[in-house]
Write a protein that holds these residues in place. Structure first.
Motif, PDB file in Angstrom:
ATOM      1  N   MET A 137       0.846  -1.190   0.000  1.00 51.35           N
ATOM      2  CA  MET A 137       0.000   0.000   0.000  1.00 51.35           C
ATOM      3  C   MET A 137       0.875   1.231   0.000  1.00 51.35           C
ATOM      4  O   MET A 137       1.893   1.281   0.706  1.00 51.35           O
ATOM      5  CB  MET A 137      -0.911   0.030   1.231  1.00 51.35           C
ATOM      6  N   GLY A 138       0.493   2.228  -0.785  1.00 48.33           N
ATOM      7  CA  GLY A 138       1.210   3.494  -0.779  1.00 48.33           C
ATOM      8  C   GLY A 138       0.652   4.436   0.268  1.00 48.33           C
ATOM      9  O   GLY A 138      -0.453   4.233   0.793  1.00 48.33           O
ATOM     10  N   ALA A 139       1.399   5.476   0.580  1.00 45.87           N
ATOM     11  CA  ALA A 139       0.915   6.470   1.540  1.00 45.87           C
ATOM     12  C   ALA A 139      -0.329   7.184   1.026  1.00 45.87           C
ATOM     13  O   ALA A 139      -1.068   7.789   1.815  1.00 45.87           O
ATOM     14  CB  ALA A 139       2.025   7.483   1.837  1.00 45.87           C
ATOM     15  N   ASP A 140      -0.572   7.115  -0.285  1.00 49.17           N
ATOM     16  CA  ASP A 140      -1.790   7.687  -0.868  1.00 49.17           C
ATOM     17  C   ASP A 140      -2.969   6.729  -0.799  1.00 49.17           C
ATOM     18  O   ASP A 140      -4.032   6.994  -1.336  1.00 49.17           O
ATOM     19  CB  ASP A 140      -1.539   8.105  -2.317  1.00 49.17           C
ATOM     20  N   MET A 141      -2.767   5.569  -0.154  1.00 49.28           N
ATOM     21  CA  MET A 141      -3.799   4.556   0.066  1.00 49.28           C
ATOM     22  C   MET A 141      -4.156   3.782  -1.192  1.00 49.28           C
ATOM     23  O   MET A 141      -5.230   3.201  -1.286  1.00 49.28           O
ATOM     24  CB  MET A 141      -5.046   5.174   0.717  1.00 49.28           C
ATOM     25  N   HIS A 142      -3.245   3.718  -2.161  1.00 54.71           N
ATOM     26  CA  HIS A 142      -3.453   2.826  -3.302  1.00 54.71           C
ATOM     27  C   HIS A 142      -2.934   1.441  -2.953  1.00 54.71           C
ATOM     28  O   HIS A 142      -2.059   1.280  -2.102  1.00 54.71           O
ATOM     29  CB  HIS A 142      -2.765   3.358  -4.566  1.00 54.71           C
ATOM     30  N   THR A 143      -3.492   0.442  -3.600  1.00 52.44           N
ATOM     31  CA  THR A 143      -2.958  -0.910  -3.532  1.00 52.44           C
ATOM     32  C   THR A 143      -3.025  -1.498  -4.925  1.00 52.44           C
ATOM     33  O   THR A 143      -3.876  -1.092  -5.730  1.00 52.44           O
ATOM     34  CB  THR A 143      -3.726  -1.779  -2.517  1.00 52.44           C
ATOM     35  N   ALA A 144      -2.118  -2.448  -5.229  1.00 52.41           N
ATOM     36  CA  ALA A 144      -1.909  -2.855  -6.624  1.00 52.41           C
ATOM     37  C   ALA A 144      -1.705  -1.558  -7.417  1.00 52.41           C
ATOM     38  O   ALA A 144      -0.958  -0.689  -6.977  1.00 52.41           O
ATOM     39  CB  ALA A 144      -3.055  -3.712  -7.120  1.00 52.41           C
ATOM     40  N   SER A 145      -2.388  -1.386  -8.548  1.00 52.46           N
ATOM     41  CA  SER A 145      -2.315  -0.096  -9.247  1.00 52.46           C
ATOM     42  C   SER A 145      -3.656   0.622  -9.207  1.00 52.46           C
ATOM     43  O   SER A 145      -4.028   1.354 -10.125  1.00 52.46           O
ATOM     44  CB  SER A 145      -1.855  -0.287 -10.695  1.00 52.46           C
ATOM     45  N   LEU A 146      -4.388   0.406  -8.129  1.00 53.37           N
ATOM     46  CA  LEU A 146      -5.669   1.080  -7.925  1.00 53.37           C
ATOM     47  C   LEU A 146      -5.406   2.388  -7.185  1.00 53.37           C
ATOM     48  O   LEU A 146      -5.511   2.474  -5.965  1.00 53.37           O
ATOM     49  CB  LEU A 146      -6.614   0.161  -7.144  1.00 53.37           C
ATOM     50  N   PHE A 147      -5.033   3.411  -7.951  1.00 51.97           N
ATOM     51  CA  PHE A 147      -4.668   4.708  -7.388  1.00 51.97           C
ATOM     52  C   PHE A 147      -5.901   5.597  -7.227  1.00 51.97           C
ATOM     53  O   PHE A 147      -6.758   5.641  -8.121  1.00 51.97           O
ATOM     54  CB  PHE A 147      -3.669   5.425  -8.297  1.00 51.97           C
ATOM     55  N   PRO A 148      -5.996   6.349  -6.122  1.00 52.28           N
ATOM     56  CA  PRO A 148      -7.127   7.261  -5.948  1.00 52.28           C
ATOM     57  C   PRO A 148      -7.214   8.272  -7.089  1.00 52.28           C
ATOM     58  O   PRO A 148      -6.198   8.781  -7.561  1.00 52.28           O
ATOM     59  CB  PRO A 148      -6.803   7.971  -4.624  1.00 52.28           C
ATOM     60  N   GLY A 149      -8.436   8.522  -7.509  1.00 50.36           N
ATOM     61  CA  GLY A 149      -8.670   9.562  -8.507  1.00 50.36           C
ATOM     62  C   GLY A 149      -8.292   9.218  -9.928  1.00 50.36           C
ATOM     63  O   GLY A 149      -8.361  10.064 -10.811  1.00 50.36           O
ATOM     64  N   THR A 150      -7.883   7.994 -10.194  1.00 50.91           N
ATOM     65  CA  THR A 150      -7.460   7.598 -11.532  1.00 50.91           C
ATOM     66  C   THR A 150      -8.672   7.341 -12.419  1.00 50.91           C
ATOM     67  O   THR A 150      -9.620   6.679 -11.996  1.00 50.91           O
ATOM     68  CB  THR A 150      -6.612   6.307 -11.466  1.00 50.91           C
ATOM     69  N   PRO A 151      -8.677   7.856 -13.653  1.00 48.65           N
ATOM     70  CA  PRO A 151      -9.774   7.537 -14.570  1.00 48.65           C
ATOM     71  C   PRO A 151      -9.918   6.020 -14.728  1.00 48.65           C
ATOM     72  O   PRO A 151      -8.935   5.303 -14.892  1.00 48.65           O
ATOM     73  CB  PRO A 151      -9.326   8.190 -15.885  1.00 48.65           C
ATOM     74  N   GLY A 152     -11.142   5.537 -14.644  1.00 46.16           N
ATOM     75  CA  GLY A 152     -11.383   4.102 -14.746  1.00 46.16           C
ATOM     76  C   GLY A 152     -11.345   3.368 -13.421  1.00 46.16           C
ATOM     77  O   GLY A 152     -11.622   2.161 -13.373  1.00 46.16           O
ATOM     78  N   LEU A 153     -11.020   4.067 -12.333  1.00 47.25           N
ATOM     79  CA  LEU A 153     -10.921   3.402 -11.037  1.00 47.25           C
ATOM     80  C   LEU A 153     -12.258   2.812 -10.609  1.00 47.25           C
ATOM     81  O   LEU A 153     -12.307   1.687 -10.090  1.00 47.25           O
ATOM     82  CB  LEU A 153     -10.421   4.373  -9.970  1.00 47.25           C
TER      83      LEU A 153
END
Length: 229
Positions: A137-153
């Motif tokens: 998990m990143g400090a931005d709270m993403h896991t795998a490549s599920l990033f916050p605010g990403t188009p298609g999330l």
């Protein structure tokens, strides 16, 4: 399954002990799964955190030739690129005794990722549900490549999501391909490995936020979290 029920938090005095203990748990789970099935799937994160775990796990004595190893997500780069998760897996995990395992790639650069997605999914579908998943998990709270605010999330988080999603996070230099939340949630056993006070604080915040702001929440139900400072 997007809730936080059945979360187990394991804390460790340091990162070395964390790596050894998680590797031991993964080895036990792999042996148990191999006793029940002919072929077992292990999906693992890239990045810096899992490397020390791989260094221990790779020398465990088990039937690695019946293990299929894939990344939870991948940067759309050639497999010899320094940022490739496949390269990390090959060099840190698929060595020693674990060299007998079969690697399942999740990128086909320089092809277009959207065009290659069906072929990549066809490699992974026979392995579902995944037996064991190791996430970061990143400090931005993403896991795998599920990033916050990403188009298609939202599509990648949906209950009816396909196996894989192509994501283009504005914060990242490469296009990403990721297992979707549905596939990660359906895994038989899931481990989330985090280190540092910043990520522990981020995880605590994530539990209070909507999924699209804290995608890691999608996989917390039933997950064992391993943390060391």
């Amino acid at each position: 399954m997007a809730g936080d029920q059945s979360v187990t938090l394991e804390t460790y005095p340091d990162r070395e002990i964390l790596a050894m203990d998680v590797a031991d748990k993964l080895a036990s789970e792999l042996r148990a799964a191999l006793a029940q099935k002919d072929v077992v799937s292990l999906a693992v994160a890239g990045g810096t955190t899992p490397g020390p775990i791989f260094d221990v796990l790779c020398d465990v004595d088990l039937d690695w030739d019946r293990v299929r190893v894939l990344p939870t997500d991948e940067r759309w780069v050639p497999e010899d690129d320094p940022r490739s998760n496949a390269k990390l897996i090959r060099e840190r995990l698929l060595t020693g005794r674990a060299a007998a395992a079969v690697q399942v790639p999740m990128a086909a650069a320089p092809q277009d990722p959207d065009t290659a997605l069906a072929e990549l999914e066809s490699r992974i579908a026979p392995l579902l549900p995944l037996d064991i998943v190791v996430l970061g998990m990143g400090a931005d709270m993403h896991t795998a490549s599920l990033f916050p605010g990403t188009p298609g999330l939202a599509d990648a988080l949906a209950p009816n999501a396909p196996v894989l999603a192509v994501l283009r996070p504005e914060s990242q230099p490469e296009v990403r391909v990721s297992l979707t939340a549905r596939v990660l949630q359906d895994a038989m056993r899931t481990h989330l490995v985090i280190t540092g006070a910043d990520k522990r604080e981020a995880l605590d915040r994530a539990r209070q936020l909507p999924l699209e702001e804290a995608p890691v929440r999608a996989i917390l139900g039933g997950t064992t979290i391993h943390w060391a400072e």
